[in-house]
Structure formats: structure tokens, C-alpha cells
Design an enzyme around this catalytic site. Structure first.
Site, PDB file in Angstrom:
ATOM      1  N   ASP A 178       0.875  -1.160   0.000  1.00 25.96           N
ATOM      2  CA  ASP A 178       0.000   0.000   0.000  1.00 25.96           C
ATOM      3  C   ASP A 178       0.924   1.225   0.000  1.00 25.96           C
ATOM      4  O   ASP A 178       2.101   1.113   0.361  1.00 25.96           O
ATOM      5  CB  ASP A 178      -0.882  -0.035   1.257  1.00 25.96           C
ATOM      6  CG  ASP A 178      -1.774   1.170   1.386  1.00 25.96           C
ATOM      7  OD1 ASP A 178      -2.366   1.597   0.371  1.00 25.96           O
ATOM      8  OD2 ASP A 178      -1.883   1.701   2.506  1.00 25.96           O
ATOM      9  N   ARG A 179       0.427   2.366  -0.408  1.00 25.19           N
ATOM     10  CA  ARG A 179       1.288   3.550  -0.450  1.00 25.19           C
ATOM     11  C   ARG A 179       1.184   4.356   0.848  1.00 25.19           C
ATOM     12  O   ARG A 179       2.066   4.299   1.684  1.00 25.19           O
ATOM     13  CB  ARG A 179       0.945   4.431  -1.659  1.00 25.19           C
ATOM     14  CG  ARG A 179       2.035   5.474  -1.941  1.00 25.19           C
ATOM     15  CD  ARG A 179       1.604   6.489  -2.951  1.00 25.19           C
ATOM     16  NE  ARG A 179       0.755   7.492  -2.308  1.00 25.19           N
ATOM     17  CZ  ARG A 179       0.320   8.586  -2.902  1.00 25.19           C
ATOM     18  NH1 ARG A 179       0.628   8.830  -4.162  1.00 25.19           N
ATOM     19  NH2 ARG A 179      -0.446   9.444  -2.260  1.00 25.19           N
ATOM     20  N   ASP A 180       0.096   5.098   1.018  1.00 26.34           N
ATOM     21  CA  ASP A 180      -0.032   6.019   2.147  1.00 26.34           C
ATOM     22  C   ASP A 180      -0.103   5.246   3.462  1.00 26.34           C
ATOM     23  O   ASP A 180      -0.981   4.411   3.664  1.00 26.34           O
ATOM     24  CB  ASP A 180      -1.277   6.894   1.980  1.00 26.34           C
ATOM     25  CG  ASP A 180      -1.240   7.715   0.690  1.00 26.34           C
ATOM     26  OD1 ASP A 180      -0.130   8.088   0.255  1.00 26.34           O
ATOM     27  OD2 ASP A 180      -2.315   7.982   0.132  1.00 26.34           O
TER      28      ASP A 180
ATOM     29  N   TYR B  32      -4.903  12.371   1.926  1.00 25.92           N
ATOM     30  CA  TYR B  32      -5.010  12.816   0.531  1.00 25.92           C
ATOM     31  C   TYR B  32      -3.705  13.434   0.030  1.00 25.92           C
ATOM     32  O   TYR B  32      -3.651  14.585  -0.383  1.00 25.92           O
ATOM     33  CB  TYR B  32      -6.185  13.776   0.354  1.00 25.92           C
ATOM     34  CG  TYR B  32      -7.475  13.196   0.877  1.00 25.92           C
ATOM     35  CD1 TYR B  32      -8.087  12.128   0.223  1.00 25.92           C
ATOM     36  CD2 TYR B  32      -8.061  13.675   2.046  1.00 25.92           C
ATOM     37  CE1 TYR B  32      -9.245  11.557   0.708  1.00 25.92           C
ATOM     38  CE2 TYR B  32      -9.228  13.114   2.540  1.00 25.92           C
ATOM     39  CZ  TYR B  32      -9.815  12.059   1.863  1.00 25.92           C
ATOM     40  OH  TYR B  32     -10.964  11.502   2.346  1.00 25.92           O
TER      41      TYR B  32
ATOM     42  N   THR C  84      -2.817   1.131  -4.453  1.00 26.77           N
ATOM     43  CA  THR C  84      -3.242   2.203  -3.574  1.00 26.77           C
ATOM     44  C   THR C  84      -4.602   2.765  -3.952  1.00 26.77           C
ATOM     45  O   THR C  84      -4.884   2.991  -5.125  1.00 26.77           O
ATOM     46  CB  THR C  84      -2.175   3.329  -3.563  1.00 26.77           C
ATOM     47  OG1 THR C  84      -2.602   4.404  -2.736  1.00 26.77           O
ATOM     48  CG2 THR C  84      -1.859   3.850  -4.953  1.00 26.77           C
ATOM     49  N   ASN C  85      -5.439   2.954  -2.944  1.00 24.90           N
ATOM     50  CA  ASN C  85      -6.686   3.697  -3.131  1.00 24.90           C
ATOM     51  C   ASN C  85      -6.340   5.181  -3.104  1.00 24.90           C
ATOM     52  O   ASN C  85      -5.622   5.621  -2.202  1.00 24.90           O
ATOM     53  CB  ASN C  85      -7.684   3.402  -2.003  1.00 24.90           C
ATOM     54  CG  ASN C  85      -8.307   2.029  -2.110  1.00 24.90           C
ATOM     55  OD1 ASN C  85      -8.308   1.411  -3.163  1.00 24.90           O
ATOM     56  ND2 ASN C  85      -8.852   1.555  -1.004  1.00 24.90           N
ATOM     57  N   GLN C  86      -6.831   5.919  -4.063  1.00 22.86           N
ATOM     58  CA  GLN C  86      -6.561   7.350  -4.146  1.00 22.86           C
ATOM     59  C   GLN C  86      -7.869   8.118  -4.347  1.00 22.86           C
ATOM     60  O   GLN C  86      -8.100   8.745  -5.381  1.00 22.86           O
ATOM     61  CB  GLN C  86      -5.561   7.640  -5.275  1.00 22.86           C
ATOM     62  CG  GLN C  86      -4.169   7.119  -5.009  1.00 22.86           C
ATOM     63  CD  GLN C  86      -3.529   7.807  -3.810  1.00 22.86           C
ATOM     64  OE1 GLN C  86      -3.567   9.028  -3.682  1.00 22.86           O
ATOM     65  NE2 GLN C  86      -2.943   7.020  -2.919  1.00 22.86           N
TER      66      GLN C  86
ATOM     67  N   CYS D 224      -6.679   3.108  -7.516  1.00 24.73           N
ATOM     68  CA  CYS D 224      -8.117   3.303  -7.696  1.00 24.73           C
ATOM     69  C   CYS D 224      -8.408   4.767  -7.389  1.00 24.73           C
ATOM     70  O   CYS D 224      -8.147   5.227  -6.281  1.00 24.73           O
ATOM     71  CB  CYS D 224      -8.914   2.409  -6.748  1.00 24.73           C
ATOM     72  SG  CYS D 224     -10.679   2.845  -6.722  1.00 24.73           S
TER      73      CYS D 224
ATOM     74  N   ARG E 190     -11.516  -0.526  -6.075  1.00 24.49           N
ATOM     75  CA  ARG E 190     -11.177   0.004  -4.748  1.00 24.49           C
ATOM     76  C   ARG E 190     -10.974  -1.137  -3.752  1.00 24.49           C
ATOM     77  O   ARG E 190     -11.809  -2.010  -3.609  1.00 24.49           O
ATOM     78  CB  ARG E 190     -12.272   0.952  -4.266  1.00 24.49           C
ATOM     79  CG  ARG E 190     -11.940   1.628  -2.955  1.00 24.49           C
ATOM     80  CD  ARG E 190     -12.941   2.719  -2.607  1.00 24.49           C
ATOM     81  NE  ARG E 190     -12.635   3.267  -1.304  1.00 24.49           N
ATOM     82  CZ  ARG E 190     -11.683   4.167  -1.071  1.00 24.49           C
ATOM     83  NH1 ARG E 190     -10.967   4.634  -2.085  1.00 24.49           N
ATOM     84  NH2 ARG E 190     -11.443   4.596   0.143  1.00 24.49           N
ATOM     85  N   LYS E 191      -9.821  -1.103  -3.070  1.00 22.34           N
ATOM     86  CA  LYS E 191      -9.594  -2.092  -2.032  1.00 22.34           C
ATOM     87  C   LYS E 191     -10.697  -1.953  -0.987  1.00 22.34           C
ATOM     88  O   LYS E 191     -11.073  -0.838  -0.669  1.00 22.34           O
ATOM     89  CB  LYS E 191      -8.230  -1.882  -1.368  1.00 22.34           C
ATOM     90  CG  LYS E 191      -7.057  -2.135  -2.291  1.00 22.34           C
ATOM     91  CD  LYS E 191      -5.721  -1.977  -1.588  1.00 22.34           C
ATOM     92  CE  LYS E 191      -5.404  -0.520  -1.340  1.00 22.34           C
ATOM     93  NZ  LYS E 191      -4.123  -0.295  -0.662  1.00 22.34           N
TER      94      LYS E 191
END
Length: 176
Positions: A14-16, A25, A56-58, A95, A106-107
Site C-alpha cells: 500500500d502507499r499512504d 489525501y 493504492t486507493n486514491q 483506484c 477500490r480495495k
């Protein structure tokens, strides 16, 4: 002699909250700060024979906080920073939707992992997913990734899976 292509092992990150501090955000380079030890851990994974893919969800894109172009600029910069540290990121999947869009990418939905498997010859049985949210763990389960780790320094989630403080702490688990 013809050799059969060997499936690749992947560390899905995952990123964030895993790669960078999650300030909410994060869509601009000036707001992106790598978490200490990320480069060390990723180099270690690569030395163990893993490839690294970021999923990653964005939803900041869907909410209008930043654009797809902003995300692309930040992602390209991030990949160059990894490259400067001799780390190759195989690919970044994201996403851009908000939760109420009910999309399949989306995860915790498995579409991003499904896309990875369609694009690359992945050995999901010997791959890992590392995230900082229950949706990341559910993504692994929904995608039939058997190995997963939750990063949660507060240890707020007491479920039947491995919980660590940070990415560095995953090294001793994955090397075994």
C-alpha cells in the site's frame, strides 16, 4: 533447451501509511514524505527475490482534491526516488474512486490484484501484501494472497493476522 518462465514473487505495498506518511489525501510532491526505513526494507525484499508492486486507493482524485495528472507526477517522482536507491518498482496500480462509487478496483475489492495477475506471471502463494488498513488485509484475502501483514503501531486491530509497527519490522517475518 527450453526453460519455462518462472512465476515471480511480489511484495504488494500500500502507499499512504506504508511507503509515505499518511497526512490525508497526499497528491503533491511537497506533501510526500517517505517513512524511515522504506528504502532499506524494499532493497531487502528485492535481495530475497521479490518484485515490488504498489496498490493504492486514491479517493483524493475522485473527491477533486488532486487530479489524475497530479497523481501521475507524484508517482513518477516517487518511482525516481526509489530508482535513486537502486529499487525497481514493477508497477503502481491505483483506484481513483470514492467509496460510494462502489467500483470493483477500490480495495478491499480484488480488481487491482486481478489486473496484476493478468499482466504478470505472479506466484500469489509466495507473495505478500503489506498495508496499514483492514481493507488491505481484506484485499489479500479476497485475492487469495495467503501472506499479509498489517502495519499498525497502535496495535488497535487484534485479529488473527500479523501486526507490526512499520515496514522494517516485516523483514524478519518475510525472510523466514
Amino acid at each position: 533447451m527450453i526453460t519455462k518462465n518462472k512465476k515471480i514473487k511480489v511484495i504488494f505495498l500500500d502507499r499512504d501509511g506504508v511507503i509515505n506518511h499518511d497526512y490525508g489525501y497526499v497528491g503533491k510532491i511537497e506533501n510526500f514524505k517517505f517513512i524511515d526505513g522504506v528504502f532499506y526494507a524494499c532493497k531487502y525484499f528485492i535481495n530475497l527475490g521479490y518484485k515490488i508492486i504498489i496498490i493504492t486507493n486514491q479517493s483524493g482524485i475522485g473527491r477533486g482534491y488532486y487530479s489524475e495528472n497530479d497523481f501521475s507526477v507524484l508517482t513518477n517522482w516517487m518511482i525516481k526516488e526509489f530508482n535513486k536507491n537502486d529499487i525497481d518498482i514493477l508497477k503502481v496500480y491505483h483506484c481513483p474512486h470514492i467509496p460510494s462509487d462502489n467500483c470493483n478496483c477500490r480495495k478491499p475489492n480484488p480488481l487491482m490484484i486481478t489486473q496484476v495477475v493478468e499482466e504478470f506471471d505472479i506466484d500469489l502463494n509466495n507473495s505478500w501484501l503489506i498495508g496499514d488498513n483492514i481493507s488491505d488485509i481484506d484485499t489479500a484475502i479476497n485475492s487469495k494472497i495467503k501472506n499479509y501483514i498489517l502495519i499498525d503501531s497502535q496495535k488497535n486491530n487484534q485479529k488473527d493476522y500479523t501486526i507490526v509497527d512499520n515496514l522494517i519490522d516485516t523483514i524478519n517475518i518475510i525472510k523466514n
